[in-house]
Design a protein around this motif. Structure first.
Motif, PDB file in Angstrom:
ATOM      1  N   VAL A   1       3.642  37.509  99.799  1.00 35.69           N
ATOM      2  CA  VAL A   1       4.219  37.482  98.448  1.00 35.69           C
ATOM      3  C   VAL A   1       5.726  37.683  98.600  1.00 35.69           C
ATOM      4  CG1 VAL A   1       4.143  38.467  96.138  1.00 35.69           C
ATOM      5  CG2 VAL A   1       2.101  38.578  97.590  1.00 35.69           C
ATOM      6  N   HIS A   2       6.502  36.678  98.240  1.00 36.37           N
ATOM      7  CA  HIS A   2       7.952  36.748  98.465  1.00 36.37           C
ATOM      8  C   HIS A   2       8.707  37.319  97.267  1.00 36.37           C
ATOM      9  CE1 HIS A   2      11.841  35.687 100.115  1.00 36.37           C
ATOM     10  NE2 HIS A   2      12.141  34.991  99.034  1.00 36.37           N
ATOM     11  N   ASP A   3       8.219  37.066  96.067  1.00 37.90           N
ATOM     12  CA  ASP A   3       8.974  37.411  94.854  1.00 37.90           C
ATOM     13  C   ASP A   3       7.953  37.788  93.785  1.00 37.90           C
ATOM     14  OD1 ASP A   3      11.000  37.645  92.933  1.00 37.90           O
ATOM     15  OD2 ASP A   3      11.463  35.501  92.858  1.00 37.90           O
TER      16      ASP A   3
ATOM     17  N   ASN B   1      18.716  39.557 106.390  1.00 37.39           N
ATOM     18  CA  ASN B   1      19.493  38.341 106.080  1.00 37.39           C
ATOM     19  C   ASN B   1      19.171  37.660 104.752  1.00 37.39           C
ATOM     20  OD1 ASN B   1      17.074  36.973 106.383  1.00 37.39           O
ATOM     21  ND2 ASN B   1      17.668  35.835 108.206  1.00 37.39           N
ATOM     22  N   THR B   2      18.269  38.224 103.937  1.00 35.42           N
ATOM     23  CA  THR B   2      17.719  37.417 102.844  1.00 35.42           C
ATOM     24  C   THR B   2      18.412  37.635 101.504  1.00 35.42           C
ATOM     25  OG1 THR B   2      15.608  37.623 104.004  1.00 35.42           O
ATOM     26  CG2 THR B   2      15.540  36.697 101.790  1.00 35.42           C
ATOM     27  N   ASN B   3      18.792  38.862 101.216  1.00 31.92           N
ATOM     28  CA  ASN B   3      19.431  39.121  99.924  1.00 31.92           C
ATOM     29  C   ASN B   3      20.363  40.313 100.072  1.00 31.92           C
ATOM     30  OD1 ASN B   3      20.055  38.922  97.200  1.00 31.92           O
ATOM     31  ND2 ASN B   3      17.955  39.211  96.467  1.00 31.92           N
TER      32      ASN B   3
ATOM     33  N   LEU C   1      21.202  32.284 101.676  1.00 36.78           N
ATOM     34  CA  LEU C   1      20.021  32.497 100.851  1.00 36.78           C
ATOM     35  C   LEU C   1      20.450  33.081  99.510  1.00 36.78           C
ATOM     36  CD1 LEU C   1      17.623  33.602 103.714  1.00 36.78           C
ATOM     37  CD2 LEU C   1      17.647  31.432 102.482  1.00 36.78           C
ATOM     38  N   HIS C   2      20.321  34.395  99.354  1.00 35.45           N
ATOM     39  CA  HIS C   2      20.508  34.961  98.023  1.00 35.45           C
ATOM     40  C   HIS C   2      21.708  35.911  97.970  1.00 35.45           C
ATOM     41  CE1 HIS C   2      16.582  33.379  97.043  1.00 35.45           C
ATOM     42  NE2 HIS C   2      16.079  33.976  98.097  1.00 35.45           N
ATOM     43  N   GLY C   3      22.233  36.066  96.731  1.00 34.85           N
ATOM     44  CA  GLY C   3      23.327  37.004  96.523  1.00 34.85           C
ATOM     45  C   GLY C   3      23.385  37.432  95.071  1.00 34.85           C
TER      46      GLY C   3
ATOM     47  N   PHE D   1       7.689  30.581  95.872  1.00 33.87           N
ATOM     48  CA  PHE D   1       8.647  31.485  96.509  1.00 33.87           C
ATOM     49  C   PHE D   1       9.372  32.298  95.442  1.00 33.87           C
ATOM     50  CE2 PHE D   1       8.644  28.809 100.425  1.00 33.87           C
ATOM     51  CZ  PHE D   1       8.457  29.831 101.330  1.00 33.87           C
ATOM     52  N   HIS D   2       9.916  31.610  94.413  1.00 29.68           N
ATOM     53  CA  HIS D   2      10.875  32.270  93.525  1.00 29.68           C
ATOM     54  C   HIS D   2      10.554  32.095  92.046  1.00 29.68           C
ATOM     55  CE1 HIS D   2      13.454  31.514  97.204  1.00 29.68           C
ATOM     56  NE2 HIS D   2      13.374  32.831  97.097  1.00 29.68           N
ATOM     57  N   PHE D   3      10.770  33.170  91.312  1.00 31.32           N
ATOM     58  CA  PHE D   3      10.582  33.174  89.866  1.00 31.32           C
ATOM     59  C   PHE D   3      11.937  33.114  89.175  1.00 31.32           C
ATOM     60  CE2 PHE D   3       6.852  34.994  91.689  1.00 31.32           C
ATOM     61  CZ  PHE D   3       5.831  34.414  90.964  1.00 31.32           C
TER      62      PHE D   3
ATOM     63  N   ALA E   1      12.628  41.201  99.320  1.00 32.06           N
ATOM     64  CA  ALA E   1      14.043  40.820  99.223  1.00 32.06           C
ATOM     65  C   ALA E   1      14.424  40.470  97.782  1.00 32.06           C
ATOM     66  CB  ALA E   1      14.329  39.639 100.141  1.00 32.06           C
ATOM     67  N   HIS E   2      13.438  40.507  96.871  1.00 33.14           N
ATOM     68  CA  HIS E   2      13.709  40.202  95.466  1.00 33.14           C
ATOM     69  C   HIS E   2      13.333  41.363  94.550  1.00 33.14           C
ATOM     70  CE1 HIS E   2      14.981  36.083  96.072  1.00 33.14           C
ATOM     71  NE2 HIS E   2      14.034  35.986  96.990  1.00 33.14           N
ATOM     72  N   PRO E   3      13.954  42.543  94.754  1.00 31.22           N
ATOM     73  CA  PRO E   3      13.726  43.614  93.785  1.00 31.22           C
ATOM     74  C   PRO E   3      14.316  43.195  92.448  1.00 31.22           C
ATOM     75  CG  PRO E   3      15.588  44.167  95.187  1.00 31.22           C
ATOM     76  CD  PRO E   3      15.002  42.881  95.728  1.00 31.22           C
TER      77      PRO E   3
END
Ligand SMILES: [Fe+2]
Length: 486
Positions: A244-246, A152-154, A479-481, A307-309, A196-198
């Motif tokens: 580590v999320h991102d 569900n995240t990206n 979330l992300h797209g 969380f996010h860069f 979820a953040h490749p």
């Protein structure tokens, strides 16, 4: 699978017990609980196909492609629910051609959702309150975990495949018409899931990714070549398991921020919380060559959480990383997440952090052509005074070179999501300048319980929207797209 069933139960059980690290701020307002199942967060249950959407303004005819966005959308009333970890993935796609827009949305039909459908209710618990699923509804190739892989995240596209991702498990591949094909493991070379953040390098076409794990190796970095094959698989010795999320990358390096959210199986077996915020460890940063060779360079600083860069780049022996800094996991009281910059001096081994803004924000994005390179512009949603907890009322466009920003406020009772950058097509290689394009974001209106997809001039963000696509019904906050050019 990196986690045994016992580990997962222990992980989830201890998450539930580890009150000190629960996202209290995200879960509860000062005076009343926030439900992430109400208003703009409430799930939708229909799967629609609607052509020729109503447009306010005019969609630029150059816009050709689809904006895909994923997010949690529980198909059945949850047994328990913690946003954003739980909830079946649902992908919403708005496709543009010839100045017209169409909409389609589909659940990611995961093995867990198929089991729920057989049962006619959800048989899974949540990350914080896991429930072993009733085995009668779980086939041999199903999802036996008490924590459902909700995908569900990206949603990202690389090497012709569209993947929906949940960071603790394998991604699910979907088609361009959003039908679910099944779990995808990169020809058997991916075990234990992927971030979820490749990151997709616009220069090389590679996709860079990692996963973290409860057991050694705690952090594994991987490179996927432009054809979709995993060509590099390197473990990084971190000494413990960090959530580590991102991450971020530059022309030559990958950069991992190991914030002190620690997963400790031995502690869990001794009855201690499995997941804990350990600020005494500080935040460590690992810098490694992108091809996985050479020694890892380490930097240490006071504890903070990310969380996010937004992006990173390198020049003259220094790596600059822009990111949204949380004072703690999730958010320290009185220290809302906002944009910061860290400069890592590779020669001196030193780090300097600077706060770039004091507005509460998250979900930063850049022009994808600048990923890994110096970027002048960056976009992120910010929370305005009067915005409901957990929501954002404006998009900020930073000019990081000039040290300026511009804001697009959407008005009272309107809430926005992650901005996605849509490049203006230019047939000349390198012909487009940074920021030449549009920003798209879903806007939810509390007064009408409806949504539009706003299209803004990316640089002149404070101008009125170029167009607003009226969605046939509310599109829940997600979330992300990503933008997938035609
Ligand atoms: Fe994320």
């Amino acid at each position: 699978m990196p986690y045994s069933r016992r580990d997962l139960l222990m992980l989830a059980g201890h998450l539930g017990l580890a009150g000190a690290v629960l996202p209290r701020r995200a879960l509860a307002a000062p005076d009343r609980p926030i439900s992430f199942l109400e208003a703009g967060f409430a799930p939708v249950h229909d799967e629609l196909d609607v052509k020729d959407l109503i447009v306010r303004g005019e969609v630029p005819r150059q816009i050709a492609g689809a904006y895909l966005r994923n997010g949690p959308n529980p198909a059945y009333p949850p047994i328990s629910y913690t946003y954003p970890f739980d909830g079946d993935g649902m992908v919403h796609a708005v496709t543009f051609a010839d100045g017209k827009a169409s909409y389609r949305n589909r659940f990611v039909t995961t093995a867990g959702l198929r089991a729920d459908r057989r049962a006619g209710r959800t048989i899974y618990g949540s990350l914080l309150a896991p429930v072993p699923p009733d085995a009668r509804f779980v086939p041999p190739d199903g999802d036996p975990s008490p924590i459902k892989n909700v995908a569900n995240t990206n949603v990202v596209r690389h090497a012709g495949r569209i993947l929906t991702i949940y960071e603790s498990n394998l991604p699910y591949e979907i088609t361009s018409t959003l039908e679910t094909k099944g779990r995808y493991d990169f020809a058997g070379k991916l075990s234990g899931g992927m971030t979820a953040h490749p990151k997709i390098d616009p220069a090389s076409g590679e996709m860079l990714m990692f996963r973290y794990s409860l057991r050694p190796p705690f952090l594994v970095y991987r490179v996927v070549d432009p054809s979709g094959a995993i060509v590099c698989d390197v473990s990084i010795e971190t000494g413990a398991s960090f959530m580590v999320h991102d991450f971020s990358f530059t022309t030559n390096h990958v950069v991992f921020f190991l914030c002190p959210v620690v997963l400790d199986l031995a502690a869990a077996r001794a009855g201690e919380p499995l997941l804990s915020w350990q600020p005494e460890r500080g935040t460590r940063i690992a810098v490694m060559r992108r091809d996985g060779t050479g020694d890892v360079k380490w930097f240490t600083d006071d504890a903070f959480f990310v969380f996010h860069f937004m992006n990173a780049h390198e020049a003259q022996g220094r790596i600059t990383v822009d990111y949204v800094q949380h004072g703690a996991f999730f958010t320290a009281p009185g220290a809302p997440p906002c944009l910061w910059r860290a400069v890592l001096d590779l020669g001196a081994g030193s780090i300097k952090r600077t706060q770039l803004d004091d507005r509460e924000s998250e979900f930063p994005r850049v022009d994808p052509a600048q990923e890994g390179l110096a970027n002048r512009y960056g976009w992120l949603p910010v929370r305005l005074k009067g915005n409901h907890p957990g929501t954002f009322g404006a998009i900020v466009r930073y000019d990081l070179q000039a040290g300026r920003s511009a804001v697009h406020e959407f008005g009272p009772d309107r809430e926005v999501g992650e901005p996605v950058f849509v490049p203006r097509p230019d047939p000349r290689p390198g012909g487009r300048s940074e920021g030449d394009g549009w920003i798209m974001t879903y806007v939810y209106d509390r007064t009408t319980d409806g949504s539009v997809l706003a299209i803004l001039d990316a640089v002149d963000i404070d101008k009125p929207p170029v167009a607003e696509i009226v969605m046939p019904r509310r599109v829940p906050h997600g979330l992300h797209g990503n933008w997938l050019p035609a």
